[in-house]
Write an enzyme that holds these catalytic residues in place. Structure first.
Site, short mmCIF file in Angstrom:
data_model
loop_
_atom_site.label_atom_id
_atom_site.label_comp_id
_atom_site.label_asym_id
_atom_site.label_seq_id
_atom_site.Cartn_x
_atom_site.Cartn_y
_atom_site.Cartn_z
N SER A 143 0.65 -0.81 -0.58
CA SER A 143 -0.28 0.00 0.11
C SER A 143 0.90 1.53 -0.31
CB SER A 143 -1.12 0.01 1.66
OG SER A 143 -1.56 1.13 1.45
N TYR A 155 -2.61 -1.20 10.95
CA TYR A 155 -2.32 -1.03 9.15
C TYR A 155 -1.52 -1.01 8.85
CZ TYR A 155 -4.23 -0.87 4.70
OH TYR A 155 -4.34 -1.71 2.98
#
Ligand SMILES: NC(=O)c1ccc[n+]([C@@H]2O[C@H](COP(=O)([O-])OP(=O)(O)OC[C@H]3O[C@@H](n4cnc5c(N)ncnc54)[C@H](OP(=O)(O)O)[C@@H]3O)[C@@H](O)[C@H]2O)c1
Length: 234
Positions: A143, A155
């Site tokens: 990501s 995350y």
């Protein structure tokens, strides 16, 4: 068989294929002639997608919780039993969480770390033998959050681990002919978000990046693709 084989013979396994980026990639890969192995926990959605993509001869749906090693081994065994080979594996399953180290439950954290980090590692472990045989291609979904740290985001920490995993795998697999690509999406409009974002990328935008990496000749190893929507600053 080698990665130079006709595309119509090639097989790609995708985790997190029941939705979003994984499902979009499965559609693009199938359209390009790949046979697809679709893995996730939502069996009905996987089966509907497998049917859409041509049924048992072209697409296999396999229930797999990526945090479970038995599931991962059975997923690869089912892929090999159906199609006899594995040319690419896309470790894509994952989910997010709230920003703030006092947000979310400890159980949410545990599941997120086990899915995003251990799950990706188990997919590598389960697929590397077959990928090595095929001189194949390993892809992982990291990501933008695996490239820049977001405040209070566990995350983001999991995605930094995936970024490191991709580079660790690339070095480990040197000499096997297996290529490794990290896919690093910015904001993408998928069910990842409870409230769908505006001005975001679409799953198909990421799928095209995956197909770009997959379609390079064997001597070209696209190591990372970082993609933001034009409207995303950070
Ligand atoms: N959307 C974004 O903006 C964005 C940006 C950067 C990176 N990413 C990453 O992109 C990947 C795909 O996310 P997405 O945006 O496409 O979201 P999504 O539509 O929610 O897809 C997530 C996929 O992961 C699967 N999954 C979750 N936990 C799993 C588990 N334990 N075992 C097996 N499969 C599991 C889900 O299927 P089941 O629930 O059926 O198991 C689903 O197919 C994730 O790794 C995410 O972190 C997303």
């Amino acid at each position: 068989m080698s990665s130079e084989s006709a595309t119509s013979e090639r097989v790609i396994l995708i985790t997190g294929a029941s939705s979003g980026i994984g499902a979009a990639t499965a559609r693009h890969a199938a359209a390009a002639g790949w046979r697809v192995v679709l893995a996730a926990r939502s069996q009905e959605r996987l089966q509907a997608l497998a049917q859409e993509l041509g049924g048992p001869a072209r697409a296999l749906a396999v229930r797999c919780d990526v945090a479970d090693w038995e599931d991962q081994q059975q997923m690869v065994a089912a892929a090999l039993e159906s199609f006899g080979r594995l040319d690419a594996a896309f470790a894509n399953a994952g989910f997010g969480g709230a920003r703030g180290f006092l947000k979310d439950t400890v159980e949410h954290w545990r599941e997120m770390v086990l899915t995003n980090v251990l799950g990706a590692a188990l997919t590598l472990r389960a697929t590397i033998p077959a990928l090595s045989e095929a001189r194949g291609h390993l892809l992982l979904t990291s990501s933008v959050a695996g490239r820049r740290v977001l405040p209070g985001s566990l995350y983001s920490v999991t995605k930094h681990a995936v970024t490191a995993m991709g580079e660790a795998a690339r070095q480990d697999l040197h000499g096997t002919g297996v290529r490794v690509t990290l896919i690093e999406p910015g904001m993408t409009d998928t069910p990842f978000f409870d409230q769908r974002p505006a001005d975001a990328l679409l799953g198909e935008d990421i799928a095209r990046a995956v197909m770009y990496a997959l379609s390079q000749p064997p001597h070209v190893n696209v190591n990372e693709i970082l993609i933001r929507p034009t409207a995303q600053q950070g």
